[in-house]
Design a protein around this motif. Structure first.
Motif, mmCIF file in Angstrom:
data_model
loop_
_atom_site.group_PDB
_atom_site.id
_atom_site.type_symbol
_atom_site.label_atom_id
_atom_site.label_comp_id
_atom_site.label_asym_id
_atom_site.label_seq_id
_atom_site.Cartn_x
_atom_site.Cartn_y
_atom_site.Cartn_z
ATOM 1 N N SER A 141 -3.211 -0.693 0.218
ATOM 2 C CA SER A 141 -2.878 -1.330 1.402
ATOM 3 C C SER A 141 -3.163 -2.580 1.824
ATOM 4 O O SER A 141 -4.394 -2.896 1.365
ATOM 5 N N LYS A 152 0.633 4.251 -1.390
ATOM 6 C CA LYS A 152 0.615 2.862 -0.717
ATOM 7 C C LYS A 152 0.905 3.020 0.822
ATOM 8 O O LYS A 152 1.703 3.916 1.012
ATOM 9 N N PHE A 153 0.336 2.240 1.667
ATOM 10 C CA PHE A 153 0.640 2.350 2.784
ATOM 11 C C PHE A 153 0.261 1.053 3.614
ATOM 12 O O PHE A 153 -0.462 0.283 3.186
ATOM 13 N N SER A 154 1.052 0.765 4.787
ATOM 14 C CA SER A 154 1.134 -0.642 5.194
ATOM 15 C C SER A 154 0.038 -0.815 6.459
ATOM 16 O O SER A 154 -0.271 -1.768 6.298
#
Ligand code: FES
Length: 121
Positions: free
Chosen positions: A8, A113-115
């Motif tokens: 991230s 995955k993360f924003s």
């Protein structure tokens, strides 16, 4: 033991943690236990704020079971198609997007995955 790697913009570098296969921990629980702040709110598959992208790194590509709430929420977010749901349910093929509060860790190494924005995987 499955490795879960988190990626991230919120993290200085990727963080890999070991999850316990056969445990019923969700990705969100694993993240919490390791002080990784995936945005979330309801923890119950209803708000969509814990949206993540999942990539299988090793082991068989397989989907963790989609709950009815997760399917409905991902559909409303436009993050899953009817065909992806069919592939996940019939052929155990992992869809690209998941909800961290619904995804149960399986015996495979994955990249999450993360924003950092709620619902913005
Ligand atoms: Fe609300 Fe996961 S925290 S859907």
């Amino acid at each position: 033991m499955p490795n879960v790697t988190f990626q991230s913009p919120l993290l200085h570098k990727n963080v890999t943690v070991y999850a316990i296969a056969g445990d019923t921990s969700t990705i969100l629980s694993v993240a919490d236990a390791n002080k990784i702040a995936i945005p979330h709110d309801c923890r119950d598959g209803e708000c969509g704020s814990c949206l993540i992208e999942v990539v299988t790194l090793s082991g068989k590509t397989m989907g963790s079971l989609l709950t009815e709430k997760e399917k409905a929420q991902l559909k409303s977010l436009g993050k899953i198609t009817a065909e992806e749901i069919r592939l996940a349910e019939v052929e155990d093929v992992a869809p690209k997007y998941r909800l961290a509060c619904q995804y149960i860790v399986r015996d495979q190494d994955i990249l999450v995955k993360f924003s950092g924005e709620p619902g913005g995987a």
